[in-house]
Scaffold this active site. Structure first.
Site, PDB file in Angstrom:
ATOM      1  N   HIS A 157      -9.578  -5.823  11.485  1.00 50.15           N
ATOM      2  CA  HIS A 157     -10.296  -5.693  10.218  1.00 50.15           C
ATOM      3  C   HIS A 157     -11.688  -5.101  10.425  1.00 50.15           C
ATOM      4  CE1 HIS A 157      -7.111  -8.378   8.962  1.00 50.15           C
ATOM      5  NE2 HIS A 157      -7.452  -8.189   7.706  1.00 50.15           N
ATOM      6  N   GLU A 199       0.816  -1.210   0.000  1.00 52.77           N
ATOM      7  CA  GLU A 199       0.000   0.000   0.000  1.00 52.77           C
ATOM      8  C   GLU A 199       0.851   1.264   0.000  1.00 52.77           C
ATOM      9  OE1 GLU A 199      -2.557  -3.304   1.349  1.00 52.77           O
ATOM     10  OE2 GLU A 199      -0.557  -2.604   1.921  1.00 52.77           O
TER      11      GLU A 199
END
Length: 326
Positions: free
Chosen positions: A129, A60
């Site tokens: 998450h 990322e």
């Protein structure tokens, strides 16, 4: 009108803008061959080719930096994070580069870039998450933060975000990608920074955004049986924040509940509470209430998740108590 899913609305927004402007491209993990982790880019690789729908390594920080550099050189990238929890790996690029370059260059450089992907709680996925980080990004000058609550808004807002010359954080709920909705067949755009009133009412203003707003709509139907009429505001964009719509509504109802899918400390509800008491304190008939996640990382066990996440019943209880000044 036509009925499409939330994921199809996202794909349509990206595809329509990419057909219009060849400088726009999509980049991220599994956006191409796999059609996107949540199938929000299904078929785009075959239409636009591998130079405009680009699969990346799991990096990322790397592909976010690549996107920022390309935006400085005439491109308009759309950066997809498989989940916004993973955006933390790239947060230095977003906060220290993308958000700062226009100001640090004295307005000489623009960064027309969209960082988009799923956010928030999506079931038993564990603490790392299941986070809503929109207040982190909204805290930073130089970023616009958008969170649609339905497919119609998602398409119109994303098209506007892609055309915008600022850095956009565009957050989508994992639990909404399959939701179906009727939207216009013709092209349309929705303005950033403008809230909408999803339901008019006279007793209590309820402000929310993202998928959790749908809990408020469900609760409002139950409250109507008790002759309690909510006015529900969908912020849609939390930076810039549409203060005027909120203040106008609270002046009418004299009561406010803020519902958000985030932890309470330093939240968007904290900012709204401050602004309401600053500008229209004398209009309030009751203290402002807010409903948030419990102030802990997300649990995994189902019984604990029910306590941790806001419920329709909690909204109903808060509304009834607010009218009785409890």
């Amino acid at each position: 009108m036509k009925q499409i899913s939330f994921r199809e609305a996202i794909k349509e927004a990206m595809s329509e803008e990419m057909r219009r402007d060849k400088s726009i491209y999509l980049i991220g993990e599994e956006v191409g061959v796999y059609n996107g982790a949540y199938k929000a880019s299904k078929g785009m690789l075959s239409e636009f080719g591998k130079k405009r729908v680009i699969d990346t390594p799991i990096s990322e920080l790397g592909f976010s930096g690549l996107g920022i550099g390309s935006a400085l050189n005439g491109c308009r990238p759309i950066i997809e994070f498989m989940t916004f929890n993973f955006s933390l790996v790239a947060i230095d690029q977003i906060i220290n580069n993308a958000a700062k370059i226009r100001q640090m260059s004295g307005g000489q450089w623009e960064i027309p870039i969209v960082f988009r992907g799923p956010t928030g709680f999506a079931g038993q996925l564990g603490a790392t998450h299941s986070q809503s980080l929109e207040n982190w990004y909204a805290h930073c000058p130089g970023l616009k933060v958008v969170i649609p609550s339905n497919a119609y808004d998602a398409k119109g807002l994303l098209k506007s975000a892609i055309k915008d010359n600022d850095v956009i954080i565009f957050l989508e709920s994992e639990r909404m990608y399959g939701d179906q909705m009727n939207i216009p067949t013709q092209e349309y755009y929705l303005p950033l920074g403008k809230a909408s009133i999803k339901k008019t009412g006279s007793d209590i203003t309820l402000v929310s955004f993202g998928k959790i707003l749908n809990l408020a709509l469900q609760a409002s139907k139950e409250l109507e049986k008790a002759n309690i009429n909510l006015e529900i505001i969908d912020l849609k964009t939390i930076r810039p924040l549409d203060y005027k719509t909120i203040l106008k509504s609270v002046k009418k109802t004299n009561r406010l509940i803020i519902l958000e899918e985030a932890w309470p400390f330093g939240s968007i509800s904290s900012e709204i509470t401050y602004l309401v008491q600053k500008y229209i304190f004398d209009y309030l008939a009751s203290p402002i209430k807010r409903i948030t996640l419990e102030d802990t990382p997300a649990p995994y066990a189902k019984n604990l998740l029910k306590i941790w996440y806001p419920s329709k019943e909690k909204i109903i209880t808060y509304a009834k108590n607010l009218l009785s000044n409890k």
